[in-house]
Design an enzyme around this catalytic site. Structure first.
Site, PDB file in Angstrom:
ATOM      1  N   ASP A  47       4.684  18.734  70.577  1.00 16.52           N
ATOM      2  CA  ASP A  47       4.653  19.522  69.335  1.00 16.52           C
ATOM      3  C   ASP A  47       3.567  20.597  69.425  1.00 16.52           C
ATOM      4  O   ASP A  47       3.427  21.429  68.531  1.00 16.52           O
ATOM      5  CB  ASP A  47       4.493  18.626  68.095  1.00 16.52           C
ATOM      6  CG  ASP A  47       3.165  17.886  68.053  1.00 16.52           C
ATOM      7  OD1 ASP A  47       2.424  17.916  69.061  1.00 16.52           O
ATOM      8  OD2 ASP A  47       2.875  17.272  67.005  1.00 16.52           O
ATOM      9  N   SER A  48       2.847  20.618  70.559  1.00 18.03           N
ATOM     10  CA  SER A  48       1.936  21.741  70.839  1.00 18.03           C
ATOM     11  C   SER A  48       2.728  23.042  70.926  1.00 18.03           C
ATOM     12  O   SER A  48       2.147  24.125  70.905  1.00 18.03           O
ATOM     13  CB  SER A  48       1.152  21.499  72.135  1.00 18.03           C
ATOM     14  OG  SER A  48       2.007  21.106  73.184  1.00 18.03           O
ATOM     15  N   ASP A  86       8.589  15.069  71.603  1.00 15.72           N
ATOM     16  CA  ASP A  86       7.521  14.681  70.679  1.00 15.72           C
ATOM     17  C   ASP A  86       8.071  14.618  69.252  1.00 15.72           C
ATOM     18  O   ASP A  86       8.796  15.526  68.818  1.00 15.72           O
ATOM     19  CB  ASP A  86       6.424  15.763  70.744  1.00 15.72           C
ATOM     20  CG  ASP A  86       5.035  15.181  70.687  1.00 15.72           C
ATOM     21  OD1 ASP A  86       4.896  13.951  70.510  1.00 15.72           O
ATOM     22  OD2 ASP A  86       4.078  15.962  70.847  1.00 15.72           O
ATOM     23  N   LYS A 116       7.866  10.548  71.904  1.00 17.42           N
ATOM     24  CA  LYS A 116       6.438  10.217  71.782  1.00 17.42           C
ATOM     25  C   LYS A 116       6.041  10.360  70.318  1.00 17.42           C
ATOM     26  O   LYS A 116       6.534  11.253  69.631  1.00 17.42           O
ATOM     27  CB  LYS A 116       5.580  11.158  72.630  1.00 17.42           C
ATOM     28  CG  LYS A 116       4.085  10.884  72.486  1.00 17.42           C
ATOM     29  CD  LYS A 116       3.242  11.706  73.451  1.00 17.42           C
ATOM     30  CE  LYS A 116       2.920  13.093  72.968  1.00 17.42           C
ATOM     31  NZ  LYS A 116       2.230  13.193  71.657  1.00 17.42           N
ATOM     32  N   GLU A 118       2.462   9.787  67.521  1.00 23.34           N
ATOM     33  CA  GLU A 118       1.001   9.614  67.449  1.00 23.34           C
ATOM     34  C   GLU A 118       0.627   8.450  66.540  1.00 23.34           C
ATOM     35  O   GLU A 118       1.268   8.224  65.523  1.00 23.34           O
ATOM     36  CB  GLU A 118       0.356  10.904  66.908  1.00 23.34           C
ATOM     37  CG  GLU A 118       0.557  12.094  67.813  1.00 23.34           C
ATOM     38  CD  GLU A 118      -0.131  13.356  67.295  1.00 23.34           C
ATOM     39  OE1 GLU A 118      -0.896  13.294  66.305  1.00 23.34           O
ATOM     40  OE2 GLU A 118       0.101  14.423  67.898  1.00 23.34           O
ATOM     41  N   GLU A 185      -5.874  10.568  74.399  1.00 28.00           N
ATOM     42  CA  GLU A 185      -6.396  11.936  74.370  1.00 28.00           C
ATOM     43  C   GLU A 185      -7.856  11.967  73.913  1.00 28.00           C
ATOM     44  O   GLU A 185      -8.221  11.360  72.896  1.00 28.00           O
ATOM     45  CB  GLU A 185      -5.540  12.805  73.422  1.00 28.00           C
ATOM     46  CG  GLU A 185      -6.026  14.251  73.347  1.00 28.00           C
ATOM     47  CD  GLU A 185      -5.032  15.213  72.713  1.00 28.00           C
ATOM     48  OE1 GLU A 185      -3.874  14.816  72.468  1.00 28.00           O
ATOM     49  OE2 GLU A 185      -5.425  16.368  72.461  1.00 28.00           O
TER      50      GLU A 185
HETATM   51  O1  KIV Z   1       1.920  18.044  71.970  1.00 36.02           O
HETATM   52  C1  KIV Z   1       1.400  17.889  73.089  1.00 36.02           C
HETATM   53  O2  KIV Z   1       1.407  18.783  73.930  1.00 36.02           O
HETATM   54  C2  KIV Z   1       0.782  16.608  73.363  1.00 36.02           C
HETATM   55  C3  KIV Z   1       0.002  16.492  74.633  1.00 36.02           C
HETATM   56  C4  KIV Z   1      -1.300  17.170  74.469  1.00 36.02           C
HETATM   57  C5  KIV Z   1      -0.165  15.085  75.051  1.00 36.02           C
HETATM   58  O3  KIV Z   1       0.864  15.710  72.595  1.00 36.02           O
END
Ligand code: KIV
Length: 279
Positions: A47-48, A86, A116, A118, A185
């Site tokens: 989600d970056s 994500d 993924k 969080e 992280e």
């Molecule tokens: O969103 C992302 O890029 C991440 C990584 C930094 C692990 O969660």
């Protein structure tokens, strides 16, 4: 290079074989295809994307639809690497049911092989339910960027004893809930090492020192493409922004001086054709 697609069990097995897991983010077809041509194990559609590609200040504005679009594009470019999608902010926090539904969308519509999310202990029931639906889950503990306001910024986590115990508990609870791997992280390397020794599932570090079972970085950070602030832990392996600026400056110069397009990049009509047409 072995072109066999990498599976979730392949990643889980790395804990025993001790071959380090390598992971990077990607958000579109071109970068995904480039990464897939290397030996990278995992492509995370993080989600970056919200910050790197969409220009938001943080990841909180990213939607499930954004993630589906980007995951689909990455999946088209990746035939070998494992694609993990994500789960964005508010796509799993509200209820277990919503978490399963949205994880399902990332797999069904986005083509992800795993998702993924969080959070540790607090999200264990979501993880368990998603895994029970047949979708592999990668956990994420320590600095979880979707909680940026709670943390008061992107700060290292686990600095004091109590926080470090909670992060270890988070990782253990994710394992017990069925996660196949856990991202850690921005935590002290000693803590990451302790958790890695404790868990039976692989740990993937980002700002967590060298003793994790694997490492992940944001692609644009490590390629030197990110023009905004880059975290201390993100080593830059190239300075592609400088290369791009230089190429664009050369293009502008050549257009202005009429040296581009030259003969090699120009279509020509057969001799006399235009004259006949005009006559
Ligand atoms: O969103 C992302 O890029 C991440 C990584 C930094 C692990 O969660």
């Amino acid at each position: 290079m072995d072109n066999k697609p990498i599976t979730v069990p392949d990643i889980a097995e790395r804990k025993n074989s001790r071959k380090k897991i390598t992971a990077l983010t990607a958000y579109d077809y071109s970068f995904s295809k480039l990464l897939d041509a290397t030996e990278i194990d995992i492509i995370l559609v993080g989600d970056s994307v919200g910050m790197v590609s969409l220009g938001y200040e943080n990841t909180l504005a990213v939607t499930v639809e954004n993630m589906i679009d980007h995951t689909r594009a990455v999946k088209r470019g990746a035939r070998r690497a494992l694609v993990v999608g994500d789960m964005p902010f508010m796509s799993y926090q509200v209820s277990v049911e919503q978490a399963v539904t949205n994880a399902g969308r990332l797999v069904q519509e986005g083509g992800a092989s795993a998702v993924k999310l969080e959070g540790g202990t607090r999200m264990a029931d979501r993880v368990r339910a998603i895994v029970q639906a047949g979708i592999p889950v990668m956990g994420h503990v320590g600095l979880t960027p979707q909680s940026v306001h709670q943390f008061g910024g992107y700060k290292m986590q686990g600095k004091n004893y109590l926080d470090s115990r909670q992060i270890k508990q988070d990782a253990c609870d994710l394992q017990n809930a069925g996660s196949f791997a856990v991202v850690m992280e921005s935590i002290p390397s000693e803590l990451a090492e302790e958790i890695t020794a404790e868990l039976k599932i692989p740990t993937i570090g980002i700002g967590a020192g060298p003793k994790c079972d694997g490492q992940i970085l944001v692609l644009h950070d490590m390629l030197g493409l990110n023009q905004d602030a880059v975290p201390k832990f993100a080593k830059q392996y190239a300075q592609l922004a400088d290369n791009m600026k230089q190429a664009v400056a050369e293009y502008i110069h050549e257009v202005r001086s009429e040296t581009f397009p030259g003969q090699a990049h120009t279509h020509q009509s057969r001799r006399g054709v235009l004259k006949q047409v005009n006559d």
